[in-house]
Design an enzyme around this catalytic site. Sequence first.
Site, mmCIF file in Angstrom:
data_model
loop_
_atom_site.group_PDB
_atom_site.id
_atom_site.type_symbol
_atom_site.label_atom_id
_atom_site.label_comp_id
_atom_site.label_asym_id
_atom_site.label_seq_id
_atom_site.Cartn_x
_atom_site.Cartn_y
_atom_site.Cartn_z
ATOM 1 N N HIS A 63 43.729 43.725 42.013
ATOM 2 C CA HIS A 63 42.498 43.468 42.768
ATOM 3 C C HIS A 63 41.954 44.767 43.358
ATOM 4 O O HIS A 63 40.748 45.034 43.283
ATOM 5 C CB HIS A 63 42.776 42.435 43.864
ATOM 6 C CG HIS A 63 41.567 42.008 44.619
ATOM 7 N ND1 HIS A 63 41.346 42.363 45.922
ATOM 8 C CD2 HIS A 63 40.502 41.240 44.252
ATOM 9 C CE1 HIS A 63 40.206 41.837 46.331
ATOM 10 N NE2 HIS A 63 39.676 41.146 45.338
ATOM 11 N N ASP A 105 37.420 39.014 42.739
ATOM 12 C CA ASP A 105 37.999 38.052 43.679
ATOM 13 C C ASP A 105 38.514 36.813 42.953
ATOM 14 O O ASP A 105 39.594 36.297 43.264
ATOM 15 C CB ASP A 105 36.967 37.653 44.733
ATOM 16 C CG ASP A 105 36.674 38.760 45.735
ATOM 17 O OD1 ASP A 105 37.324 39.827 45.676
ATOM 18 O OD2 ASP A 105 35.786 38.557 46.589
#
Length: 139
Positions: A63, A105
């Site tokens: 991420h 996300d």
Amino acid sequence: MRTLWIMAVLLLGVEGSLMQFEMLIMKLAKSSGMFWYSAYGCYCGWGGQGRPQDATDRCCFVHDCCYGKATGCDPKKDVYTYSEENGDIVCGGDDPCRKEVCECDKAAAICFRDNMDTYNSKTYWMFPAKNCQEESEPC
């Protein structure tokens, strides 16, 4: 007590896509990102260094890398749109930055869901940064 202080600080700083990220994690992984992933391993939470400690920590590493590749964007503030279609999250909108942040996300929330069995709070919750000194692998 330290955990409550960290949670209070994190909540004060939550805005834009960070709150949306929390909502995606709750929707897809059925857990609170702010609680479960804000201070886990070497990469979950603010910053990140060293080597990911397990598959859950690797979700945060990937991420972070995804946000890093979103050049010209402000991933923690860019507010994006998404919808649910047949149980899937679909990132939308015309702004390429916002769509890219949404995809980052979404991928992390799916990763958390798919790696729930690796989450080890006894070992990696509030993991000391001094244990994250190994050289990081490249994104």
